[in-house]
Design an enzyme around this catalytic site. Sequence first.
Site, PDB file in Angstrom:
ATOM      1  N   LYS A 191       0.850  -1.181   0.000  1.00 53.20           N
ATOM      2  CA  LYS A 191       0.000   0.000   0.000  1.00 53.20           C
ATOM      3  C   LYS A 191       0.892   1.239   0.000  1.00 53.20           C
ATOM      4  CE  LYS A 191      -3.955   1.586   2.841  1.00 53.20           C
ATOM      5  NZ  LYS A 191      -4.712   1.257   4.071  1.00 53.20           N
ATOM      6  N   SER A 209      -9.435   0.841   2.938  1.00 50.28           N
ATOM      7  CA  SER A 209      -8.663   1.715   2.085  1.00 50.28           C
ATOM      8  C   SER A 209      -7.521   1.003   1.352  1.00 50.28           C
ATOM      9  CB  SER A 209      -8.079   2.851   2.929  1.00 50.28           C
ATOM     10  OG  SER A 209      -7.223   2.321   3.928  1.00 50.28           O
ATOM     11  N   SER A 250      -9.434  -1.726   7.191  1.00 44.75           N
ATOM     12  CA  SER A 250      -8.904  -1.465   5.854  1.00 44.75           C
ATOM     13  C   SER A 250      -8.123  -2.603   5.217  1.00 44.75           C
ATOM     14  CB  SER A 250      -8.024  -0.216   5.877  1.00 44.75           C
ATOM     15  OG  SER A 250      -8.838   0.925   6.039  1.00 44.75           O
TER      16      SER A 250
END
Lengths: 489, 490
Positions: free
Chosen positions: A79, A154, A178
């Site tokens: 990420k 996310s 997330s």
Amino acid sequence: MKLYELSAAQITRGIHEGKFSASEVFLSCLARAEVLEPQISAMLTITEESGMAQAKAVDEAVASGKKLPPLAGVPFVVKDNMCTKGIPTTCASKMLMQWKPPYNATVIELLAEAGAVLMGKTNLDEFAMGGTTEHSVYGATSNPWKLDCVPGGSSGGSAASVSAGYVPFSLGSDTGGSIRQPAAFCGIYGFKPTYGLVSRRGLAAFASSLDQIGPFARTVEDLALVLNAISQKDELDSTCSCRPRPDYTKALNAESLKGRRVGVIKEIQEYAIDPEVRKAFDQTLKFCERQGAEIVEITLPTMVEYGLPCYYILALAEASSNLARFDGVRYGLSTDAESLLDLYTKTRAQGFGLEVKRRILVGTYVLSSGYYDAYYLVAQKARQLIKQEFVKAFGSVDTILLPTAPSPAFKKGELINDPIQMYMADIFTLPVNLAGLPALSLNAGFSADGRPLGVQFIGQWWDEEGLLSTASLHEKTFGCAPIAQGGVR
Amino acid sequence: MADLTFKPVIGLEIHVQLATKSKLFCSCSTDYIGVAPNTNVCPACLGLPGSLPALNAKAVEYGVKAALALNCTINTATRFHRKNYFYADLPKAYQISQYDLPIAEKGYVDVSTEEGGSYRIGITRLHLEEDAGKLVHEASDGRLVGADQSFVDYNRGGIPLAEIVSEPDIRSAAEAKEYVTRLRQLVRYLGVSDGDMEKGSLRVDANISVKCSDGRWGNRAEIKNLNSLRALERALEYEIKRQSQLLAEGEEITQETRHWDDVEGVTRATRSKEEAHDYRYFPEPDLPPLILPEGYVEKVRNTLPELPWQKMERFMSSYELNETDAMILSEHMALADFYEACVEAGASPLRASNWVRTEVLRVMNEQKIDITEFPVDAAALAQLIAKVDDNKISTTAAREVFDTMAAKKVSLEEAMKICGVEEGGISGSDLEKMIRNILENNTDVVETIKSGQDKKGKKQKFLQGLIMKEARGQTDPREAASLLAKLLEE
Ligand SMILES: [Zn+2]
């Protein structure tokens, strides 16, 4: 079988046995990503050159007969809110578009030591704020199973890239779900470890007391291997625990769930849960029973009633402070300005997206004098109560089963202007962060229209082994997570 | 109106820079003097995304040490807070500080008055926090006003500070100065800070209000960043006058932050109430609570040296020194150690005190050196003093020897050789031989005396002087005098 379809364990083994080289694996994964990226948009940066160099180094090590580390030659992506030295780390924000950190996050260092090969950085909701990966300055990521749906958020880019077979594993960060929610939406495993198991150093903070880094993978063994690599103590993260870590791969040999008590939360009846998710949940519960587990009803009233508001107060309070450093003075976006105040306001007005601004404003509000006692302090107390409730619950159960999210992946754009509804999607995941517990989301089937359905097991503090053990049993029965075709056949 | 009197009420907040090698939350060097800007920095002290604080144990130890010397209660379970505000010198846009649970509170320090008494100033709290960076403004004339550009140097950012907050117990500018002097001495003594106000290692903010004899209280003003004792004293004197005058005229005193203009000798308002900050304090989530392990406080307490005022008391009681001498000798630990080493090596306490206060301090002054670099060691000085005490050499000779030891950095024996001073001096037959020689060379004087014309003894004193000069102080004057008298009678 194509090389990109292999698990991390298979890749290292194959490289070790000389069946194929790390470079071949890397090129195969790279090619897979290149084919699917136009449809999925999971990646923000692809580190082709440095990745290839790392892969070649592994091949040289093989040639010289060196002992290979546990993830040698395994491509992975992270990420884009984890610092990678000299490689853009954007947090999917205009604020950091050009920023290249001068240091690596601890997890990046640890994975490099374990021989894994960084293939790139993945898309996310800006500064990890959102549940759809639509709040990215670079645009939305698509769900590899259904391109008009969101991959969750996310960490949507990290979930989608594993689901679509770019790489066997990736890293995400989980502040309120997330990792688990996008894992559920993309039909793969997502593991949020106990708070303090994995160093947060180098993770651009959203909410420090809730954030935790964890892996996505398509096999439970890979989850264990990655967890082994990244769960080291770190003197530079004071919240990272010093306790010794076990070898998590040893947890994968369970024969049954005999003697294990699985908790079902009584209040779950009160939630509006999608019927297909409900069905997947019931089936998983039956599976547990069949495997010899004892099903126990528990009650978590405070969590049910106050979990969501408590979470959003604490998370956003911390976020407002953590994000204050983006002021245009030292790095990232900096606007032309007449004065210091002008620099702050213009930079922050231009650099942050709407969702981030909304959260900063709420966070600033709940911390301001006159409101602190009414919001922040009360939320802190609620958090303590929720923790105590979990302590009590874990007196009678070993693990808790919950749907990961109330629904499968929703359509893109569906919730983008309805923040409250989007926050509601975290209802089953965020209490875990408030309590700092470990939880594992796994695929429990598909909806009639082909969307993955996820359930999560919540474990006691530091019981990642119990979760891996339960998940491995599930995997033995139902198979590992399948690779999505991403609209390309 | 004429009989109104005004009493100032003063409290001080003192930021003491702790003398650790590394910063409060990272391992960067704290040695920023003369270092190129932004070189002692890392992701943590620059507040880069992803960076985290890791507490410096030495800073905690120094804070606890200072607090114990200030008679504070140590809180063994404390935590850090974030103080949020935007400013260019603050990389994270928050400062990590201690808020509701300081590491120490409720202490006091006794400060002596000019009249010889002492009064007690309460310490509200001592807490740890990180320093901010430094702004450098560049205008064509080098001044802040009208600067075209500003630069930030983060070398100082993250340096550990102990903020010591006093109770509003201070009643005059002189008392405030005395208190700061005392604190500065203390932190230096303990080695927890260099206490240098010029370098900014010790910075003072003063809170001051004035109470009128008719019962009215003025609002409080805060004077920020007083960077010398003189500035502190002058600013407070000015402020006492200003606030008293306003009260006398029936005016309201604005609660505000003021700045001391050293050139003009006035304080000026800097920030109005409307701009008052809301710091949005909340517990620092990146740091676990600070729990001092069991026995920690006792362990630090055991490292506490005898404090200057305790030492002074002891010097007065065990060595019978007067207050002034005891104060001078106990002011600096190294000087006190030198003095005591001298006494321990056998010098009489009073004699050693005289020597250290006059001769040693004089040489230190002349050579511009510290006591730790002093060329004569305490044992050698004690030996020298003993020789004087035993009448083996005279005070005059001893001074000459001492100066030689200090100037040429030689041993006592060598210095005596260089000066031609002999132990035991000239006495007995040697002395008689010398006196006879002098008398032979001064027959006219001898005649005058013998003829009874030296009624006031002036001529005899002259001869005595010649003897002492010839002996270069190496003879006992009484022996010389009696011998001279005897020989004159022959
Ligand atoms: Zn640093």
